[in-house]
Write an enzyme that holds these catalytic residues in place. Structure first.
Site, short mmCIF file in Angstrom:
data_model
loop_
_atom_site.label_atom_id
_atom_site.label_comp_id
_atom_site.label_asym_id
_atom_site.label_seq_id
_atom_site.Cartn_x
_atom_site.Cartn_y
_atom_site.Cartn_z
N THR A 39 0.82 -1.21 0.00
CA THR A 39 0.00 0.00 0.00
C THR A 39 0.84 1.26 0.00
O THR A 39 0.45 2.28 -0.56
CB THR A 39 -0.93 -0.01 1.23
OG1 THR A 39 -1.80 -1.12 1.11
CG2 THR A 39 -1.74 1.26 1.34
N TYR A 53 -8.18 0.83 -3.09
CA TYR A 53 -7.05 1.31 -3.90
C TYR A 53 -6.36 0.10 -4.49
O TYR A 53 -6.66 -1.06 -4.14
CB TYR A 53 -6.06 2.11 -3.04
CG TYR A 53 -5.56 1.29 -1.86
CD1 TYR A 53 -6.17 1.41 -0.61
CD2 TYR A 53 -4.52 0.38 -2.00
CE1 TYR A 53 -5.76 0.64 0.46
CE2 TYR A 53 -4.10 -0.40 -0.94
CZ TYR A 53 -4.72 -0.26 0.29
OH TYR A 53 -4.32 -1.05 1.36
N SER A 86 1.88 -7.77 -0.70
CA SER A 86 2.70 -8.71 0.10
C SER A 86 2.04 -10.06 0.33
O SER A 86 2.74 -11.06 0.54
CB SER A 86 3.08 -8.07 1.44
OG SER A 86 1.95 -7.93 2.28
N THR A 119 1.63 -4.27 4.25
CA THR A 119 1.43 -4.52 5.70
C THR A 119 0.96 -5.94 5.97
O THR A 119 1.15 -6.46 7.06
CB THR A 119 0.38 -3.57 6.28
OG1 THR A 119 -0.86 -3.78 5.57
CG2 THR A 119 0.80 -2.12 6.19
N ASP A 120 0.34 -6.58 4.98
CA ASP A 120 -0.27 -7.88 5.26
C ASP A 120 0.73 -8.91 5.77
O ASP A 120 0.41 -9.67 6.68
CB ASP A 120 -0.96 -8.44 4.01
CG ASP A 120 -2.29 -7.73 3.73
OD1 ASP A 120 -2.96 -8.08 2.76
OD2 ASP A 120 -2.61 -6.81 4.51
N LYS A 192 0.36 -7.62 12.73
CA LYS A 192 -0.73 -6.75 12.30
C LYS A 192 -1.96 -7.14 13.10
O LYS A 192 -2.45 -8.27 13.01
CB LYS A 192 -1.00 -6.90 10.82
CG LYS A 192 -1.97 -5.87 10.25
CD LYS A 192 -2.04 -5.99 8.73
CE LYS A 192 -2.91 -4.94 8.09
NZ LYS A 192 -2.97 -5.05 6.61
N GLU A 312 -1.69 -29.21 28.29
CA GLU A 312 -2.85 -30.07 28.03
C GLU A 312 -2.55 -31.12 26.97
O GLU A 312 -3.35 -32.01 26.71
CB GLU A 312 -4.04 -29.21 27.55
CG GLU A 312 -4.61 -28.29 28.62
CD GLU A 312 -5.83 -27.54 28.10
OE1 GLU A 312 -5.74 -26.33 27.94
OE2 GLU A 312 -6.84 -28.21 27.82
#
Ligand code: DGL
Length: 355
Positions: A39, A53, A86, A119-120, A192, A312
């Protein structure tokens, strides 16, 4: 040749200006910006399109030209490594990028490296680089939640901050960093946490610091092994073994695990609820995967905390590895890197405690 006094004065002034500009440039750090897309290189149809976008449209030279303030903090040059969103990056892209970072970091005329990224999955790339690039020089990832065409776009200040941090001596030796929204995050810890606002990133153990108007304010330092202290070296890695993720949830069937077990993977990350819990009806499938020589790593889908061994789930009995505080996507990155060296589960568990 006759030169008028006015011309001589002009020439002397120009020479002084040039000398001053050269002295200024020589006083600044040299920072290379490696662009991969996302982005921060995105463009929307109008200023009100902050979420609608196209990512990965604007080239690195345009990003640099659009931010003349960069010349106040560093001598910058750019390289366009990729131009992709990304979420579409591949293991081969990771290797290409890391090898380029490693080569640049070895150059004496490079003081720091900035990587612009979507950012992903920036958290995955950041962790991969911190595990495999042997340098103390600052490597700073940067992204943005809004394209540069949007009102209150965040990319320009994020990029200015990243270049400023990458040129800072006090950012050396802290592992790969991410600058977003004035914060300086550890590439290992950052994730993120919110998908549509500028304050999108968090580190469950806290930010390393902040950068404000070109000055860094540090509050903690990483304790996990990274960069120069890592036993993994990108210059010796030629391929990454396939590692996949299967999530755990109410009603889960063994379909995904059974299929992944036959797909040629070398490790399976199980992203379970709570303390990395595994539904009892899934255990036989994971035991079959393990019996076929595939490493089973228990991670948790819970945002914070860490998986405890033999709580567990009888990890010792099943010969499973636990992912400590790493979310499934980060556990996969470490598993791929670790498997380039060993598939011994005791060694792998050590690695998951230390990195
Ligand atoms: N497609 C997403 C990416 O490239 C856009 C999100 C962003 O970069 O903020 O990661």
């Amino acid at each position: 040749m006759y030169l008028s006094p006015r011309f001589r004065a002009f020439a002397a002034g120009a020479a002084l200006l040039a000398a001053g500009a050269l002295a200024h440039a020589q006083s600044l750090p040299n920072v290379v910006i490696l662009a991969t897309g996302g982005t921060i290189a995105g463009a929307g149809a109008s200023a009100v399109n902050s979420a609608t976008y196209a990512a990965a449209k604007v080239g690195v030279e345009k990003l640099i030209a659009g931010l003349p303030e960069l010349s106040k903090v560093a001598n910058v040059r750019g390289e366009q490594v990729f131009q992709v969103a990304s979420e579409s990056l591949t293991n081969d892209n990771l290797l290409t990028l890391a090898k380029r970072v490693s080569a640049l970091a070895k150059q004496p005329d490079v003081d720091g490296i900035v990587i612009t990224h979507g950012t992903d999955t920036v958290e995955e790339t950041a962790y991969f680089l911190t595990l495999t690039v042997h340098t103390n020089k600052p490597i700073v990832m940067v992204a943005s939640m809004r394209p540069g065409t949007a009102l209150s776009a965040d990319g320009a200040l994020n990029l200015y901050d990243a270049v400023s941090v990458a040129g800072s001596k006090d950012a050396m030796g802290k592992g790969v960093l991410l600058t977003m929204n004035d914060s300086i995050e550890s590439g290992r810890d950052v994730t993120k946490n919110f998908n549509i606002k500028p304050s999108a990133f968090v580190s469950q153990w806290g930010s390393l610091g902040m950068v404000v108007e070109g000055k860094n304010y540090w509050f903690r330092a990483p304790v996990k092994r990274h960069t120069m202290n890592s036993e993994f070296d990108i210059d010796k890695i030629t391929a990454l073994p396939p590692v996949e993720i299967a999530m755990g949830y109410e009603g889960v069937a063994s379909t995904a695990i059974d299929a992944l077990g036959k797909s040629g993977i070398k490790a399976l990350i199980h992203g379970g609820p709570g303390n990395g819990s595994v539904a009892d009806r899934i255990v036989p499938s994971l035991q079959k995967v393990r019996a076929d020589g595939i490493v089973v790593i228990r991670s948790s889908r819970v945002p914070d905390g860490f998986v405890i061994r033999n709580a567990e789930q009888p990890d010792d009995k099943y010969d499973w590895v636990v992912a400590h505080d790493l979310r499934p996507q980060k556990a996969r990155i470490l598993a791929m890197v670790a498997l380039t060296k060993t598939n011994d589960t005791k060694e792998l568990q050590r690695i998951f405690w230390e990195y």
